[in-house]
Design an enzyme around this catalytic site. Structure first.
Site, PDB file in Angstrom:
ATOM      1  N   CYS A 109       7.440 -12.316  -5.842  1.00 11.46           N
ATOM      2  CA  CYS A 109       7.084 -10.963  -6.297  1.00 11.46           C
ATOM      3  C   CYS A 109       8.296 -10.138  -6.735  1.00 11.46           C
ATOM      4  O   CYS A 109       8.120  -9.072  -7.322  1.00 11.46           O
ATOM      5  CB  CYS A 109       6.321 -10.228  -5.204  1.00 11.46           C
ATOM      6  N   HIS A 233       7.089  -2.646  -5.680  1.00 11.16           N
ATOM      7  CA  HIS A 233       6.118  -3.748  -5.744  1.00 11.16           C
ATOM      8  C   HIS A 233       4.842  -3.308  -5.043  1.00 11.16           C
ATOM      9  O   HIS A 233       4.883  -2.659  -3.995  1.00 11.16           O
ATOM     10  CB  HIS A 233       6.704  -4.997  -5.084  1.00 11.16           C
ATOM     11  N   ASN A 263      -2.565  -7.012  -5.596  1.00 13.02           N
ATOM     12  CA  ASN A 263      -1.194  -7.533  -5.656  1.00 13.02           C
ATOM     13  C   ASN A 263      -1.109  -8.540  -6.799  1.00 13.02           C
ATOM     14  O   ASN A 263      -1.713  -9.614  -6.732  1.00 13.02           O
ATOM     15  CB  ASN A 263      -0.844  -8.201  -4.323  1.00 13.02           C
TER      16      ASN A 263
END
Ligand code: ACO
Length: 308
Positions: A109, A233, A263
């Protein structure tokens, strides 16, 4: 020293929307649990990593007034490639007719911010125009019977064009980090499904975002109070809140899009950046803090002066 600045951006998400109620109809979960524990209300699901990357990349190029022929390097951040070989960037290079090189970058990520920092380095070595894309189809590596993972993930892509400038560029500070002793906390074996120790990741994630953001700001000679826009994030709204509060960045400066996208791993930061730009939340001269964390563990932060 020559610098670089972002001159175009674009986002792409699949059409299909899956709501919390859709998931609750087939899993032992509820809209209340998902909303309270994660902040997610819906996610977009579908497509391939190269399709989404191509759409987002084409939009970023169009906005910068460029075509693939103008691009020296394409860097595609992804943790869900279409195939092991070739790199997914090869498909995107072909679709967009990118004239220069193309490679994938996997830092989970954190991949987009890693790519952004690497791309700034490439401009120091002479690259003039770079296309950066974060694109993911986490839905393909998710066990849809595992409620712990299924409620979290979404698919999507975001892209930016980075162009070298004559004067000072936009990158004021950065921080990249990794701790492979934690790689068991979040993983997906070849051909397998995503597995995560959510509680441990949560604990490490907050610390990683706070420490890495602080290090990038220190390198820029700045403090959290200087940040106009915080683009973290998007893994969990509670992680964003905990990190934002610990850093002391006012809540109206956080970009939160997890409610709509879930996500999306390395796509989450460019998607959030595009969202903030579409909402008119960024002006020339603003200080932007991007901060990501993910499997590895890895973490990455960048401080930009928007517009250079
Ligand atoms: N619906 C209902 N109940 C659930 C669900 C669900 N979808 N998932 C878990 N539960 C249950 C658990 O079984 C547990 O039940 P128990 O108490 O009877 O054992 C209870 O809810 C609490 O579970 P926890 O795991 O303690 O819940 P927590 O508050 O920690 O939230 C979460 C879990 C959302 C995963 C959180 O830990 C988190 O966000 N962690 C970090 C995630 C992250 O940042 N990942 C990094 C990137 S992920 C990626 O790259 C794909």
């Amino acid at each position: 020293m020559p610098g670089a600045r972002i001159t175009g951006w674009g986002a792409a998400v699949p059409e299909k929307v899956v709501t919390n109620d859709d998931l609750s109809a087939r899993l032992d979960t509820s809209d209340a649990w998902i909303t309270e524990r994660t902040g997610i209300k819906q996610r977009h699901i579908g497509g391939t990593t190269s399709q989404l990357a191509t759409q987002a990349g084409a939009r970023a190029l169009a906005q910068a007034g460029l075509t693939g022929a103008d691009i020296d390097v394409l860097v595609l951040a992804t943790t869900t490639p279409d195939a092991t070989v070739p790199g997914t960037s090869a498909t995107v290079q072909h679709e967009l007719q990118v004239a220069g090189g193309a490679c994938d970058l996997n830092a989970a990520c954190s991949g987009f911010v890693y790519s952004l920092v690497v791309a700034h380095g490439l401009t120091l070595a002479g690259a003039r125009r770079i296309l950066l894309v974060g694109s993911e189809t986490l839905s393909r590596i998710t066990d849809w019977d595992d409620r712990a993972m299924a409620v979290l993930v979404g698919d999507g892509a975001g892209a930016v064009v980075l162009e070298a400038t004559e004067g000072a560029g936009e990158l004021l500070g950065w921080d990249l980090g990794a701790d492979g002793s934690l790689r068991h906390l979040l993983k997906c074996d070849l051909g397998g499904y995503l597995y995560m120790n959510g509680k441990e990741i949560f604990r490490h994630a907050v610390r990683a975002v706070v420490d890495s953001s602080s290090a990038a700001l220190a390198r820029a000679g700045m403090v959290p109070g200087d940040v106009d826009l915080f683009v973290p994030h998007q893994a969990n709204a509670r992680i964003i809140a905990a990190a934002g509060q610990r850093l002391g960045i006012a809540e109206d400066r956080w970009v939160v899009t997890i409610d709509r996208y879930g996500n999306t791993s390395s796509a989450s930061i460019p998607l959030a950046l595009c969202d903030a730009l579409a909402a008119g939340r960024l002006r020339e001269g603003d200080t932007v803090l991007l901060s990501g964390f993910g499997g590895g563990m890895t973490w990455a932060s960048a401080v930009l002066r928007w517009g250079g």
